[in-house]
Design a protein around this motif. Structure first.
Motif, PDB file in Angstrom:
ATOM      1  N   VAL A   1      13.141  46.279  20.202  1.00  0.00           N
ATOM      2  CA  VAL A   1      13.111  44.812  20.149  1.00  0.00           C
ATOM      3  C   VAL A   1      12.864  44.235  21.539  1.00  0.00           C
ATOM      4  CG1 VAL A   1      14.508  42.754  19.740  1.00  0.00           C
ATOM      5  CG2 VAL A   1      14.551  44.628  18.083  1.00  0.00           C
ATOM      6  N   THR A   2      13.530  44.804  22.538  1.00  0.00           N
ATOM      7  CA  THR A   2      13.362  44.336  23.914  1.00  0.00           C
ATOM      8  C   THR A   2      11.919  44.522  24.386  1.00  0.00           C
ATOM      9  OG1 THR A   2      15.657  44.904  24.405  1.00  0.00           O
ATOM     10  CG2 THR A   2      14.190  44.562  26.283  1.00  0.00           C
ATOM     11  N   VAL A   3      11.352  45.703  24.113  1.00  0.00           N
ATOM     12  CA  VAL A   3       9.955  45.963  24.481  1.00  0.00           C
ATOM     13  C   VAL A   3       9.036  44.991  23.749  1.00  0.00           C
ATOM     14  CG1 VAL A   3       8.055  47.624  24.330  1.00  0.00           C
ATOM     15  CG2 VAL A   3      10.323  48.386  25.060  1.00  0.00           C
TER      16      VAL A   3
ATOM     17  N   LEU B   1      11.980  43.548  31.904  1.00  0.00           N
ATOM     18  CA  LEU B   1      12.499  43.565  30.538  1.00  0.00           C
ATOM     19  C   LEU B   1      11.882  44.697  29.731  1.00  0.00           C
ATOM     20  CD1 LEU B   1      14.440  42.002  28.690  1.00  0.00           C
ATOM     21  CD2 LEU B   1      12.487  40.614  27.935  1.00  0.00           C
ATOM     22  N   THR B   2      10.597  44.944  29.932  1.00  0.00           N
ATOM     23  CA  THR B   2       9.916  46.038  29.238  1.00  0.00           C
ATOM     24  C   THR B   2      10.492  47.384  29.651  1.00  0.00           C
ATOM     25  OG1 THR B   2       7.886  44.721  29.201  1.00  0.00           O
ATOM     26  CG2 THR B   2       7.672  47.069  28.733  1.00  0.00           C
TER      27      THR B   2
ATOM     28  N   VAL C   1      13.511  47.981  30.836  1.00  0.00           N
ATOM     29  CA  VAL C   1      14.860  48.099  30.279  1.00  0.00           C
ATOM     30  C   VAL C   1      14.787  48.522  28.819  1.00  0.00           C
ATOM     31  CG1 VAL C   1      16.928  46.804  29.627  1.00  0.00           C
ATOM     32  CG2 VAL C   1      15.907  46.468  31.880  1.00  0.00           C
ATOM     33  N   GLY C   2      13.869  47.915  28.071  1.00  0.00           N
ATOM     34  CA  GLY C   2      13.713  48.287  26.667  1.00  0.00           C
ATOM     35  C   GLY C   2      13.304  49.737  26.501  1.00  0.00           C
TER      36      GLY C   2
ATOM     37  N   ALA D   1      17.347  48.364  19.487  1.00  0.00           N
ATOM     38  CA  ALA D   1      17.535  47.288  20.466  1.00  0.00           C
ATOM     39  C   ALA D   1      16.505  47.408  21.591  1.00  0.00           C
ATOM     40  CB  ALA D   1      18.953  47.337  21.033  1.00  0.00           C
ATOM     41  N   GLY D   2      16.231  48.644  21.994  1.00  0.00           N
ATOM     42  CA  GLY D   2      15.209  48.857  23.008  1.00  0.00           C
ATOM     43  C   GLY D   2      13.828  48.477  22.523  1.00  0.00           C
TER      44      GLY D   2
ATOM     45  N   LEU E   1       9.673  41.992  22.438  1.00  0.00           N
ATOM     46  CA  LEU E   1       9.799  40.615  22.918  1.00  0.00           C
ATOM     47  C   LEU E   1       9.121  40.437  24.271  1.00  0.00           C
ATOM     48  CD1 LEU E   1      13.501  39.801  21.962  1.00  0.00           C
ATOM     49  CD2 LEU E   1      11.418  38.949  20.863  1.00  0.00           C
ATOM     50  N   SER E   2       9.212  41.457  25.104  1.00  0.00           N
ATOM     51  CA  SER E   2       8.600  41.353  26.433  1.00  0.00           C
ATOM     52  C   SER E   2       7.082  41.365  26.372  1.00  0.00           C
ATOM     53  CB  SER E   2       9.077  42.504  27.324  1.00  0.00           C
ATOM     54  OG  SER E   2       8.552  43.746  26.888  1.00  0.00           O
TER      55      SER E   2
ATOM     56  N   CYS F   1      15.316  52.745  24.518  1.00  0.00           N
ATOM     57  CA  CYS F   1      14.711  53.582  23.469  1.00  0.00           C
ATOM     58  C   CYS F   1      15.010  55.056  23.709  1.00  0.00           C
ATOM     59  CB  CYS F   1      13.198  53.356  23.422  1.00  0.00           C
ATOM     60  SG  CYS F   1      12.679  51.780  22.730  1.00  0.00           S
TER      61      CYS F   1
END
Length: 320
Positions: A145-147, A278-279, A281-282, A142-143, A149-150, A286
């Motif tokens: 994916v967040t990185v 957002l980056t 948080v990702g 999930a982390g 997407l950002s 992780c």
């Protein structure tokens, strides 16, 4: 000594394995910065060959100094498969894929690798998949994916690039799973050295491109290629093999989820790329997932002198 406490040799071995894994992840994360620099001057195949030749030369010198012989016959199948898939195909496909898609998309696709390692490890090696490992991998993915997407949308994307990154992830997973049994009869240095040689031989068709591009490339790009060979390849793949020989493929794969967070930090420090909220948080997700996946409820089942692991994981290792 209480049965609930790991022995000192076991604790020392565990710390050494954890330290080796940490060195690997840090150096592999640093490769992201070097690949971006060298990739501007070198084509995917030439960059892979140059990196592998530098790595093989470094490892060969170390083997001679340590008087490491040829690996036993029983290890060659795993060495050959990991050399073809991981050292050869993976590096070319990843270099090529990252030229076709933006960094975020590449990170998203390639980070399916640890999940594939866990699935292949469970199917082919009998690796256990305890709840902590699965939960940690879910959080880390999930982390990632967040990185991803950002960071997406900065360099374009293509179907070819996504396919190449996916093939790289599959080759990475297959190479790790093939390498694990080889470490049962050969040393980490032997497995890494000869795997790197196999990959270099596979990439020899790119020798002409390497010679031509080296003549035109700036010194910084060539130095980055040599750095990739000596540190993220020769050193990091050896520390990886050392740590892998002392735990399961699934847990080692989960550890690499720390890399996206380190890439964010290094890009900030060395490339001046300030990460957004957002980056960040990702990246935290992780690292949190890695912490969960590598934790364990107790080490009381460890035998004296062995790396403490849950009973289920020891059973998976003994089956190999």
């Amino acid at each position: 000594m209480s049965n609930n406490s790991p022995s000192r040799p076991g604790r020392r071995a565990e710390l050494l394995a954890a330290g080796a894994a940490a060195v690997t992840v840090v150096l592999w994360a640093s490769a992201f910065v070097s690949i971006r620099s060298a990739g501007d001057a070198y084509s995917p195949g030439a960059l892979a060959l140059g990196r592998l030749l530098a790595g093989a030369l470094t490892l060969g010198v170390i083997c001679l100094l340590r008087r490491e012989g040829v690996p036993p016959r029983s290890a060659w199948r795993g060495i050959a498969i990991s050399g073809v898939l991981w050292f050869g195909f993976y590096m070319v496909a990843l270099n090529w894929g990252e030229q076709q898609v933006d960094a975020g998309t590449a990170a998203l696709v390639v980070n399916t690798g640890p999940i594939l390692i866990a699935l292949l490890g469970a199917r082919l090696l009998g690796d256990p998949m305890p709840p902590r490992l699965l939960a940690g991998m879910a959080v880390s993915f999930a982390g990632a994916v967040t990185v991803g997407l950002s960071m997406s949308g900065e360099g374009g994307s293509s179907v070819l690039g996504v396919v190449l990154c996916l093939l790289a992830a599959i080759a990475y997973a297959g190479g790790v799973v093939a390498q694990k049994p080889a470490l049962g009869s050969a040393s980490p240095l032997q497995v890494t050295t000869f795997g790197c040689l196999v990959g270099a031989v596979l990439c020899l068709p790119f020798a002409g491109q390497l010679v031509q591009e080296a003549g035109d490339a700036p010194a910084s790009a060539t130095l980055n290629m040599l750095y990739l060979g000596v540190f993220p390849t020769a050193l990091a793949f050896t520390t990886w093999a050392y740590a892998l020989s002392r735990t399961t493929a699934s847990r080692m794969g989960a550890t690499t989820y720390a890399a996206p967070a380190l890439v964010v930090l290094m890009s900030w420090l060395f490339l001046g790329e300030v990460p957004g909220l957002l980056t960040l948080v990702g990246g935290v997700l992780c690292l949190a997932g890695v912490a969960v996946s590598r934790s364990r409820a107790a080490a009381r089942n460890a035998a004296p002198g062995a790396v403490p692991e849950p009973r289920s994981e020891q059973a998976g290792d003994s089956a190999r």
